[in-house]
Motif scaffolding. Structure first.
Motif, short mmCIF file in Angstrom:
data_model
loop_
_atom_site.label_atom_id
_atom_site.label_comp_id
_atom_site.label_asym_id
_atom_site.label_seq_id
_atom_site.Cartn_x
_atom_site.Cartn_y
_atom_site.Cartn_z
N GLU B 13 0.85 -1.20 0.00
CA GLU B 13 0.00 0.00 0.00
C GLU B 13 0.88 1.25 0.00
N ALA B 97 -11.55 -3.95 -4.83
CA ALA B 97 -11.92 -4.27 -3.46
C ALA B 97 -11.70 -5.75 -3.15
N GLY B 100 -7.63 -7.19 -4.24
CA GLY B 100 -6.47 -6.58 -3.59
C GLY B 100 -5.36 -6.19 -4.54
N LYS B 120 -9.86 4.50 -1.68
CA LYS B 120 -10.31 3.74 -0.51
C LYS B 120 -9.38 2.56 -0.20
N TYR B 121 -8.98 1.81 -1.23
CA TYR B 121 -8.24 0.57 -0.98
C TYR B 121 -6.73 0.72 -1.21
#
Lengths: 296, 200
Positions: B13, B97, B100, B120-121
């Motif tokens: 991330e 979502a 991943g 968001k992800y």
């Protein structure tokens, strides 16, 4: 010696291979010119990739783009050409073999049963536009039409009272709506006619068959082409939508006389990766590819 | 064009949150392909609680239908440039979502729902030069596997590729949800109106 079906097929396979792997010189030169004038750094970076890719494809004999398109044959067939009625089946077989040889991606999909035929032939595929002309030669332009630049094709039945404004609105709105999707810099074809299908067929011919820089013989239409090209580039969509000076490499207009009650306007685009090659074959089987292509 | 990054999958991330629209990325590691039918197939399997034959987490999904050839039992990728991503807009947010993936690679841009999912992800959408199929194929070093080939056919099947320095990729949606194309297309729309108003 009379032309054999085998010779005609081999000519068509080489025409397909040339179109799929070697960019026409007029398009390559226009892209190089775009690279020179472009000052948007992202657009320039992608133009650099486009040029490198085209050179590599020609050098390695590989398809310029993985979407090797829907096969289209524009033929000028001599009235005395020996294989007139056989031409269609031979061309279909040439597409099948080229699909294996080049190779090409199989792109013919049944819209209802969803099955891909696997060899780029199918119902009305390849597509033919054949014109009978005097003589005994067959002249063919093969075009592989990519799906990405086909998707934004636009047809509008304009209001006659609005005149040429119909054309301006349809062109600018189509290009804005298409945005980055048809892989700009694009080549734009505009067709104006009485009938809907006629307008689109003319727009296609304008986009696909006329070389970059070619102007309409009617000076008024030629001026309109230049003005519209300038306007399209002022939109600033740029190479792959990254902004910058070059959205279209050229814009061509073709027209038919319209019906008093109709004003059909069609807009067709082709991506920068123009897959087009022209050649002829004689009744004795002598053939030559006459369009100029890069060698890599 | 601001920064140039050389990244390797699986992406974290943190890797993607630092990217901004306009950045250039060269990607190495595993990526997988998915077009329309493959998106549906993968989401159907996940939604039915079934296991995927590979782990998509942290990978990049590439919108492409390649030209491939089988040579001496090995797959050879001949041409593999991106396809139009907008077709996947209706499902990409759910895809991000549920799989991943950290990067979506395609061409032509994506819309607001994808941008929202990126934010968001923690994912980005990046553009490979449309049509530059040979350039892309040269960066694909190996076909690791292919899934649902018989069912979906060559262009629609899911191909797992090992890539090296795959790029240049331009980030056009970053993990803040910013979309580079929005601004350019908004400006183009205004310009078109201006040109038309000058006409009469």
């Amino acid at each position: 010696m009379t032309l054999s079906p085998e010779e005609l097929k081999n000519f068509l396979i080489e025409l397909i291979r040339t179109a799929e792997t070697r960019l026409p010189v007029d398009v390559y030169e226009a892209l190089k010119q775009a690279y020179e004038v472009e000052d948007n750094p992202i657009a320039k970076q992608h133009l650099g990739a486009i040029l490198r890719n085209s050179e590599l494809a020609a050098k390695l004999g590989k398809p310029i783009c993985q979407d090797t398109g829907t096969p289209v044959f524009y033929a000028e067939m001599g009235a005395d050409f020996p294989l007139r009625s056989e031409f269609y089946d031979i061309a279909r077989e040439a597409v099948r073999e080229a699909t294996k040889l080049v190779p090409l991606r199989p792109n013919a999909v049944d819209p209802f049963k969803k099955k891909n035929t696997g060899d780029n032939t199918g119902r009305f595929v390849p597509w033919f536009e054949v014109e009978i002309v005097p003589g005994s030669d067959l002249k063919v332009t093969f075009v592989a039409k990519g799906g990405g630049s086909e998707a934004p094709s636009t047809l509008r039945m304009g209001l006659p009272i609005r005149g040429v404004r119909n054309v301006w609105e349809t062109v600018l709105q189509a290009i804005v709506e298409a945005g980055p999707k048809p892989c700009p810099p694009v080549i734009v074809g505009v067709g104006v006619a009485a009938l809907s299908d006629q307008a689109m067929a003319l727009a296609k011919r304008a986009a696909l068959l006329r070389p970059i820089g070619d102007r309409h013989p009617d000076p008024e239409i030629a001026r309109l082409e230049e003005e519209m090209l300038k306007a399209v580039n002022e939109l600033g969509i740029g190479v792959h939508g990254f902004g910058g000076k070059v959205t279209a490499l050229d814009l061509h207009i073709e027209y038919a006389h319209r019906h008093p009650a109709t004003y059909a306007v069609a807009v067709a685009t082709n991506c920068w990766a123009m897959r087009r090659a022209t050649g002829y074959i004689t009744s004795e089987g002598k053939w030559e590819i006459i369009s100029k292509h890069i060698t890599g | 064009m601001t920064n140039v990054y050389h990244l390797r999958t699986p992406l974290s991330e943190k890797d993607v949150r630092k990217l901004r629209v306009g950045d250039t990325v060269y990607l190495s590691g595993l990526i997988f392909t998915a077009r329309d039918a493959a998106h549906r197939k993968i989401l159907d399997l996940i939604n039915h609680g079934e296991k995927l034959p590979f782990d998509p987490r942290g990978l990049a999904v590439y919108h492409v239908g390649p030209v491939v050839r089988r040579k001496n039992g090995e797959w050879e990728v001949i041409a593999a440039g991106p396809t139009t991503s907008a077709r996947l807009e209706p499902v990409e947010h759910e895809f991000i979502a549920k799989t991943g993936v950290r990067m979506i690679i395609g061409k032509g841009g994506m819309g607001a729902k994808t941008a929202e999912a990126c934010k968001k992800y923690g994912a980005v959408y990046a553009v490979f030069t449309g049509g530059a199929a040979v350039l892309a194929a040269q960066a694909i070093k190996r076909v690791v596997d292919v899934y649902w080939l018989d069912e979906l056919g060559i262009p629609e099947a899911v191909w797992l590729f090992e890539v090296e320095e795959f790029g240049p990729l331009t980030v056009t949606i970053d993990a803040t949800g910013k979309n580079l194309y929005d601004e350019i297309l908004e400006r183009a729309k205004r310009k078109a109106q201006e040109i038309l108003s000058r006409l009469s």
